[in-house]
Write an enzyme that holds these catalytic residues in place. Structure first.
Site, PDB file in Angstrom:
ATOM      1  N   SER A  67       0.811  -1.226   0.000  1.00 49.61           N
ATOM      2  CA  SER A  67       0.000   0.000   0.000  1.00 49.61           C
ATOM      3  C   SER A  67       0.841   1.271   0.000  1.00 49.61           C
ATOM      4  O   SER A  67       0.477   2.269   0.605  1.00 49.61           O
ATOM      5  CB  SER A  67      -0.924   0.006   1.221  1.00 49.61           C
ATOM      6  OG  SER A  67      -0.177   0.011   2.429  1.00 49.61           O
ATOM      7  N   LYS A  93       0.180  -4.879   5.117  1.00 49.51           N
ATOM      8  CA  LYS A  93       0.561  -5.713   6.261  1.00 49.51           C
ATOM      9  C   LYS A  93       0.502  -4.961   7.584  1.00 49.51           C
ATOM     10  O   LYS A  93       0.539  -5.577   8.641  1.00 49.51           O
ATOM     11  CB  LYS A  93       1.941  -6.348   6.042  1.00 49.51           C
ATOM     12  CG  LYS A  93       3.093  -5.380   6.003  1.00 49.51           C
ATOM     13  CD  LYS A  93       4.369  -6.073   5.537  1.00 49.51           C
ATOM     14  CE  LYS A  93       4.952  -7.000   6.561  1.00 49.51           C
ATOM     15  NZ  LYS A  93       6.298  -7.474   6.181  1.00 49.51           N
ATOM     16  N   GLY A 151      12.364  13.524   0.713  1.00 45.81           N
ATOM     17  CA  GLY A 151      12.890  14.418  -0.312  1.00 45.81           C
ATOM     18  C   GLY A 151      11.896  14.870  -1.351  1.00 45.81           C
ATOM     19  O   GLY A 151      11.522  16.050  -1.405  1.00 45.81           O
ATOM     20  N   GLY A 152      11.451  13.969  -2.227  1.00 42.83           N
ATOM     21  CA  GLY A 152      10.507  14.374  -3.253  1.00 42.83           C
ATOM     22  C   GLY A 152      10.538  13.456  -4.457  1.00 42.83           C
ATOM     23  O   GLY A 152      10.965  12.310  -4.372  1.00 42.83           O
ATOM     24  N   GLU A 182      19.288  17.463  -5.305  1.00 45.17           N
ATOM     25  CA  GLU A 182      19.844  16.437  -4.431  1.00 45.17           C
ATOM     26  C   GLU A 182      21.055  15.798  -5.101  1.00 45.17           C
ATOM     27  O   GLU A 182      21.387  16.102  -6.252  1.00 45.17           O
ATOM     28  CB  GLU A 182      18.778  15.388  -4.101  1.00 45.17           C
ATOM     29  CG  GLU A 182      17.616  15.970  -3.305  1.00 45.17           C
ATOM     30  CD  GLU A 182      16.553  14.960  -2.924  1.00 45.17           C
ATOM     31  OE1 GLU A 182      15.684  15.307  -2.123  1.00 45.17           O
ATOM     32  OE2 GLU A 182      16.597  13.817  -3.428  1.00 45.17           O
ATOM     33  N   HIS A 210      21.641   4.980   2.896  1.00 42.08           N
ATOM     34  CA  HIS A 210      21.470   6.427   2.929  1.00 42.08           C
ATOM     35  C   HIS A 210      22.564   7.007   3.812  1.00 42.08           C
ATOM     36  O   HIS A 210      22.780   6.538   4.929  1.00 42.08           O
ATOM     37  CB  HIS A 210      20.094   6.818   3.468  1.00 42.08           C
ATOM     38  CG  HIS A 210      19.720   8.223   3.156  1.00 42.08           C
ATOM     39  ND1 HIS A 210      20.316   9.302   3.787  1.00 42.08           N
ATOM     40  CD2 HIS A 210      18.848   8.750   2.268  1.00 42.08           C
ATOM     41  CE1 HIS A 210      19.809  10.423   3.300  1.00 42.08           C
ATOM     42  NE2 HIS A 210      18.914  10.115   2.377  1.00 42.08           N
ATOM     43  N   ARG A 248      24.896   8.939  -3.628  1.00 41.83           N
ATOM     44  CA  ARG A 248      24.808   8.385  -2.276  1.00 41.83           C
ATOM     45  C   ARG A 248      25.867   7.333  -1.975  1.00 41.83           C
ATOM     46  O   ARG A 248      26.343   7.233  -0.845  1.00 41.83           O
ATOM     47  CB  ARG A 248      23.417   7.786  -2.064  1.00 41.83           C
ATOM     48  CG  ARG A 248      22.341   8.841  -1.922  1.00 41.83           C
ATOM     49  CD  ARG A 248      20.976   8.219  -1.804  1.00 41.83           C
ATOM     50  NE  ARG A 248      19.967   9.262  -1.591  1.00 41.83           N
ATOM     51  CZ  ARG A 248      18.667   9.030  -1.552  1.00 41.83           C
ATOM     52  NH1 ARG A 248      18.204   7.810  -1.721  1.00 41.83           N
ATOM     53  NH2 ARG A 248      17.815  10.020  -1.355  1.00 41.83           N
ATOM     54  N   HIS A 263      18.925   1.636   3.140  1.00 41.65           N
ATOM     55  CA  HIS A 263      17.847   2.535   2.727  1.00 41.65           C
ATOM     56  C   HIS A 263      17.016   2.025   1.557  1.00 41.65           C
ATOM     57  O   HIS A 263      15.800   2.163   1.555  1.00 41.65           O
ATOM     58  CB  HIS A 263      18.459   3.890   2.362  1.00 41.65           C
ATOM     59  CG  HIS A 263      17.470   4.939   1.985  1.00 41.65           C
ATOM     60  ND1 HIS A 263      16.470   5.367   2.842  1.00 41.65           N
ATOM     61  CD2 HIS A 263      17.315   5.666   0.838  1.00 41.65           C
ATOM     62  CE1 HIS A 263      15.747   6.300   2.247  1.00 41.65           C
ATOM     63  NE2 HIS A 263      16.229   6.498   1.030  1.00 41.65           N
ATOM     64  N   ARG A 305      20.868   3.920  -7.146  1.00 41.22           N
ATOM     65  CA  ARG A 305      19.701   4.754  -7.438  1.00 41.22           C
ATOM     66  C   ARG A 305      20.011   6.214  -7.172  1.00 41.22           C
ATOM     67  O   ARG A 305      20.507   6.570  -6.103  1.00 41.22           O
ATOM     68  CB  ARG A 305      18.508   4.324  -6.569  1.00 41.22           C
ATOM     69  CG  ARG A 305      17.297   5.240  -6.742  1.00 41.22           C
ATOM     70  CD  ARG A 305      16.144   4.786  -5.867  1.00 41.22           C
ATOM     71  NE  ARG A 305      16.380   4.989  -4.449  1.00 41.22           N
ATOM     72  CZ  ARG A 305      16.121   6.108  -3.791  1.00 41.22           C
ATOM     73  NH1 ARG A 305      15.660   7.167  -4.434  1.00 41.22           N
ATOM     74  NH2 ARG A 305      16.329   6.185  -2.491  1.00 41.22           N
ATOM     75  N   LEU A 355      10.326   7.388  -6.148  1.00 44.94           N
ATOM     76  CA  LEU A 355       8.903   7.718  -6.248  1.00 44.94           C
ATOM     77  C   LEU A 355       8.501   7.916  -7.701  1.00 44.94           C
ATOM     78  O   LEU A 355       7.374   7.578  -8.091  1.00 44.94           O
ATOM     79  CB  LEU A 355       8.595   8.969  -5.424  1.00 44.94           C
ATOM     80  CG  LEU A 355       8.692   8.802  -3.903  1.00 44.94           C
ATOM     81  CD1 LEU A 355       8.494  10.143  -3.194  1.00 44.94           C
ATOM     82  CD2 LEU A 355       7.684   7.783  -3.396  1.00 44.94           C
TER      83      LEU A 355
END
Length: 534
Positions: free
Chosen positions: A14, A36, A49-50, A119, A241, A287, A348, A383, A389
């Site tokens: 979800s 869950k 972050g976004g 970022e 992270h 990162r 992360h 990544r 997202l």
């Protein structure tokens, strides 16, 4: 045993991917979403972050593609990167149409625009956000629509145990037909048949002792897909992270990369800056580089943390840009307006996962995987910030188109077998589960962390094989519980991470080994196949 249920589409998870897909399907199909925990408990909810997307005239799709490829260290699929990035702006528009409220700012001419931050790894400001709690805002926006839709059924506190396939039932079809679902409150197990099943279960951060992920991130989808016969890829690339708040009560509270994007500097405990010694981009390096630099300095000086300092910025700027981070730090005794805050790296993001095509389709007909659970080729060996997202939204939309195109042609699944508990008893040794859980997470942190060696990985493999043997015996003899299901999945995912890491004889992106410190000339994905590797 609860009577079986049938739906057009069963979505397990979800977060942004699962809720977004449910909403795009529900006008044309009956959908069930399994969560869950509470519906808003997901990695998405904790994303600060976004979303990265090209929304500025100074930016370009080619630049976003180039930045993603550079961060991915030679392992991104260029076609998938271009395709994903090109669909970013329309997915942002879709969220805004749903009522998503992104942070806005006034420019020098008095015009109101969406505020874009920058970022690590990005060459432009292209991260659109809702203050420093973007994930929470996305989930709230999607839930407002999902919970009121008449064709979406939501089951909270339900955990998928395993997928049901025609192959497992001895049928001529290998199609995915449904899943066994465990009710965490009643301990009852339900059979849910579906014409399509979608894994949107997120990653596996809880396989490590320290993680920014919530407790639900136990690799369930990856483990279930593997047991069902799906290939997985690049499981060795676990993103740590760089900056989680160091505090015994913080439970690895994430400090957004946007803090560094807005001028935050990393310092040693004595106040010395160090990132410029590791990369010319300093704090804005990708990162993997920042996390390794912090890990190196912590080990070199024997310190428990480094410092992140943005106190040189005006107090109003800090509080307006990072209100939630500021408030949480205040609660824990740190005032980021006046002082540096202590940070450490933590597990992360899972860059590898279940192999899919650009529509989320896995190796098994009728089974899709979207979001962090999937390996699409977008992230490569590392990544780039805020592309996660983006991936959730783009691939949820793509999967919805693919599913709807087939909806009228796929028959209902046959009668599915009930869960068999006839040969098991209640456990009187629950302590075994908790001890194994602790042991797994600790040796993964010690041996399969930011910096690896072949010897450490071999030690981890030996330990995980012993654990798997114990868990298999336990699983065969006792009734399942929530902790046992999660431990079984985590141990399998740990094994896949270790095996993948041992196969990669180089250092690339998030996989850094002292035994092979240089990258190979020819790049390759690490692909594991159940029928060959199980």
């Amino acid at each position: 045993m609860i009577q079986p249920t049938e739906v057009d589409v069963l979505i397990i998870g979800s977060g942004a991917a699962g809720l977004g897909l449910a909403l795009e399907l529900a006008d044309h199909a009956n959908v069930m979403v399994i969560s869950k925990a509470a519906l808003d408990t997901s990695n998405t909810h904790y994303a600060q972050g976004g979303i990265s997307a090209v929304l500025s005239e100074e930016d370009s799709l080619d630049s976003h593609v180039e930045d993603t490829l550079n961060a991915g260290a030679g392992l991104c699929d260029p076609d998938i990167v271009k395709w994903t990035v090109s669909h970013g702006p329309e997915r942002i528009a879709w969220l805004i149409q749903l009522g998503m409220s992104f942070t806005q700012t006034t420019d020098s001419k008095g015009n109101l625009n969406y505020h874009l931050t920058r970022e690590g790894g990005h060459s432009h400001r292209r991260v659109i956000h809702a203050e420093d709690a973007t994930g929470r805002a996305i989930v709230a926006t999607l839930l407002a629509k999902v919970t009121t839709h008449p064709r979406i059924r939501l089951l909270e506190r339900h955990l998928a145990i395993d997928l049901i396939t025609g192959k497992k039932m001895g049928l001529s079809t290998s199609r995915c037909l449904g899943a066994y679902i465990f009710n965490r409150d009643t301990a009852q197990i339900q059979v849910i048949g579906a014409r399509f099943v979608v894994l949107a279960t997120g990653g596996a951060g809880k396989v490590y002792l320290y993680t920014s992920n919530p407790d639900v991130a136990t690799g369930d989808g990856i483990a279930m897909a593997w047991r069902a016969g799906c290939r997985v890829a690049n499981m060795e690339f676990i993103q740590f992270h760089p900056t989680c708040l160091y505090h015994p009560q913080a439970k690895s509270f994430l400090i957004s990369e946007a803090v560094r994007g807005e001028g935050g500097r990393l310092l040693l405990p004595d106040g010395t800056a160090f990132m410029n010694q590791f990369d010319p981009r300093a704090e804005l390096a990708p990162r993997d580089i920042v996390a390794r630099a912090i890990d190196h300095e912590m080990k070199r000086f024997g310190c428990d943390y480094v410092l992140l300092d943005i106190s040189h910025k005006p107090a109003q700027f800090i509080i307006e840009h990072f209100p939630n981070i500021y408030q949480r730090c205040i609660e824990l005794g740190y005032d980021m307006v006046k002082q540096p805050i202590p940070v450490v790296p933590a597990a992360h993001y899972t860059c590898g996962g279940v192999m899919t095509d650009r529509y989320g389709q896995t190796d098994i007909d009728g089974l899709y995987a979207i979001g962090e659970v999937a390996f699409t080729g977008l992230h490569g060996a590392n990544r780039m910030a805020s592309n996660s997202l983006l991936e959730c939204l783009v691939f949820a939309h793509a999967a919805s188109l693919d599913i709807l195109a087939q909806l009228d042609t796929v028959p209902w699944p046959p009668s599915l077998p009930a869960w068999d508990e006839s040969r098991v008893t209640d456990s009187d040794e629950e302590v075994v589960v908790s001890h194994n859980w602790e042991e797994l997470r600790r040796f993964m942190w010690d041996y399969v962390g930011i910096v690896r060696t072949t010897k450490r990985l071999q030690r981890a493999k030996h330990r995980v094989e012993l654990l798997q043997s114990e868990i298999t015996e336990y699983y065969s003899n006792f009734r399942v519980s929530n902790d046992l299901i999660e431990l079984r999945n985590l141990t399998l995912v740990a094994d896949l991470i270790i095996r993948s890491a041992l196969q990669r004889k180089e250092s690339r992106g998030l996989h850094y080994t002292l035994d092979y410190p240089e990258p190979e000339v020819i790049t390759h994905n690490t692909i594991l196949t159940p029928s060959l590797d199980n």
